[in-house]
Design a protein around this motif. Structure first.
Motif, short mmCIF file in Angstrom:
data_model
loop_
_atom_site.label_atom_id
_atom_site.label_comp_id
_atom_site.label_asym_id
_atom_site.label_seq_id
_atom_site.Cartn_x
_atom_site.Cartn_y
_atom_site.Cartn_z
N LYS A 173 -34.49 40.32 84.82
CA LYS A 173 -33.13 39.38 84.35
C LYS A 173 -33.28 38.32 84.91
CE LYS A 173 -31.65 42.68 81.39
NZ LYS A 173 -31.79 42.28 79.98
N PHE A 174 -33.92 38.05 86.29
CA PHE A 174 -33.96 36.78 87.09
C PHE A 174 -35.03 36.12 86.94
CE2 PHE A 174 -30.35 38.94 88.70
CZ PHE A 174 -29.22 37.86 88.59
N GLU A 175 -36.23 36.60 86.76
CA GLU A 175 -37.51 36.02 86.19
C GLU A 175 -37.66 35.21 85.29
OE1 GLU A 175 -40.26 39.18 85.71
OE2 GLU A 175 -40.50 39.76 88.01
N GLY A 176 -38.12 34.03 85.49
CA GLY A 176 -38.34 32.76 84.53
C GLY A 176 -37.37 31.76 84.60
N ILE A 177 -36.04 32.11 85.49
CA ILE A 177 -35.18 31.21 85.54
C ILE A 177 -35.54 29.98 86.22
CG2 ILE A 177 -32.78 30.73 86.42
CD1 ILE A 177 -32.13 33.60 85.93
N LYS A 178 -35.42 28.65 85.67
CA LYS A 178 -35.69 27.42 86.31
C LYS A 178 -34.66 26.82 86.54
CE LYS A 178 -40.19 27.50 85.27
NZ LYS A 178 -41.29 27.43 86.11
N CYS A 179 -34.36 26.14 87.86
CA CYS A 179 -33.01 25.44 88.18
C CYS A 179 -33.21 24.14 89.17
CB CYS A 179 -32.18 26.56 88.70
SG CYS A 179 -32.85 27.76 89.84
N VAL A 180 -32.43 23.46 89.48
CA VAL A 180 -32.31 22.42 90.32
C VAL A 180 -31.46 22.60 91.40
CG1 VAL A 180 -33.67 21.01 88.91
CG2 VAL A 180 -31.12 20.93 88.71
N LYS A 181 -31.41 22.15 92.47
CA LYS A 181 -30.42 22.05 93.50
C LYS A 181 -29.14 21.10 93.00
CE LYS A 181 -32.89 23.05 97.61
NZ LYS A 181 -33.49 22.54 98.85
N GLU A 182 -27.98 21.65 93.13
CA GLU A 182 -26.67 21.00 92.73
C GLU A 182 -26.55 19.94 93.86
OE1 GLU A 182 -22.57 22.06 92.44
OE2 GLU A 182 -23.49 22.81 90.55
N LYS A 183 -26.19 18.64 93.47
CA LYS A 183 -26.06 17.63 94.38
C LYS A 183 -24.67 17.65 95.08
CE LYS A 183 -28.53 14.28 91.56
NZ LYS A 183 -29.82 13.83 92.03
N SER A 184 -23.59 18.14 94.35
CA SER A 184 -22.44 18.24 95.03
C SER A 184 -21.58 19.52 94.51
CB SER A 184 -21.48 17.32 94.75
OG SER A 184 -21.12 16.93 93.46
N PRO A 185 -22.16 20.75 95.11
CA PRO A 185 -21.45 22.00 94.78
C PRO A 185 -20.07 22.11 94.97
CG PRO A 185 -22.68 22.39 96.89
CD PRO A 185 -22.93 20.84 96.50
N GLU A 186 -19.57 22.65 93.90
CA GLU A 186 -18.12 23.05 93.80
C GLU A 186 -17.82 24.44 94.36
OE1 GLU A 186 -16.76 22.39 89.59
OE2 GLU A 186 -17.83 20.28 89.74
N GLN A 187 -16.78 24.70 94.98
CA GLN A 187 -16.67 26.19 95.42
C GLN A 187 -16.02 26.88 93.99
OE1 GLN A 187 -17.39 27.92 97.83
NE2 GLN A 187 -18.14 26.22 98.90
N SER A 188 -16.62 27.87 93.55
CA SER A 188 -16.17 28.53 92.40
C SER A 188 -16.24 30.04 92.60
CB SER A 188 -17.07 28.23 91.21
OG SER A 188 -17.29 26.79 90.79
N GLU A 189 -15.27 31.01 91.82
CA GLU A 189 -15.40 32.29 91.96
C GLU A 189 -16.82 32.72 91.63
OE1 GLU A 189 -13.14 36.17 90.40
OE2 GLU A 189 -12.02 34.33 90.19
#
Length: 143
Positions: free
Chosen positions: A79-95
Motif C-alpha cells: 500500500k505504501f510502495e510506489g508513493i512519490k513525495c517531496v519534503k514539505e517546506k513548512s510543515p503544519e502540525q496536524s492530527e
C-alpha cells in the motif's frame, strides 16, 4: 543509393533521440522521494529469515491492530510502495489519522499518516505527488 543512406541515418538519429527522450522523461525530478527504497524488506536478503516481525496500525482513537501473517504484512507494505513525495517546506502540525509501525529485527520504522497526501516519516513531513495513503484500507483494519 546516397539518398537512401541519408534517409537511414536520419531515421536512426530520430529513433535514438526518441529513446533518449523517453529514458530521461521517466526519471524523477530532483527532490522527489520514493518510499519504495526506504520501506523495510519483509525478508532479510542475507539470512532469508523474516526481517519484519509484525506491523502495528494505530488509529486516531488509540486503537491498535497488529498484523503478523506474511500476507497481511506484504499487503500493507504494498500500500505504501510506489508513493512519490517531496519534503514539505513548512510543515503544519496536524492530527495523525493512522500510525503504521513496521517492527523489524533492528527496530521500528514508523509512517504517520496525516491525510491521503501527507505523511510523516522519521520526523520529516512529506507531501505526496503520486499515489497516496489508502485510507479506506487502513480504516477497514478496524472493522
Amino acid at each position: 543509393n546516397y539518398n537512401r543512406r541519408c534517409i537511414m541515418k536520419r531515421v536512426i538519429a530520430f529513433v535514438c533521440a526518441f529513446i533518449c527522450l523517453a529514458i530521461l522523461s521517466s526519471c524523477d525530478a530532483p527532490g522527489v522521494y520514493s518510499l519504495d527504497g526506504s520501506l523495510p524488506p519483509l525478508i532479510d536478503s542475507e539470512t532469508q529469515y523474516p526481517y519484519v516481525q509484525s506491523v502495528d496500525v494505530t488509529n486516531s482513537d488509540g486503537n491498535t491492530v497488529t498484523l503478523v501473517s506474511s500476507g497481511e504484512m506484504d499487503n500493507i507494505r504494498m500500500k505504501f510502495e510506489g508513493i512519490k513525495c517531496v519534503k514539505e517546506k513548512s510543515p503544519e502540525q496536524s492530527e495523525t489519522l493512522y500510525t503504521v509501525t513496521f517492527n523489524t529485527n533492528d527496530g521500528k520504522y514508523t509512517i504517520s499518516v496525516i491525510s491521503e497526501d501527507k505523511l510523516i516519516i522519521d520526523g520529516v513531513t512529506y507531501d505526496v505527488l503520486r499515489g497516496g495513503a489508502d485510507l479506506f484500507y487502513l480504516a477497514s483494519l478496524f472493522n
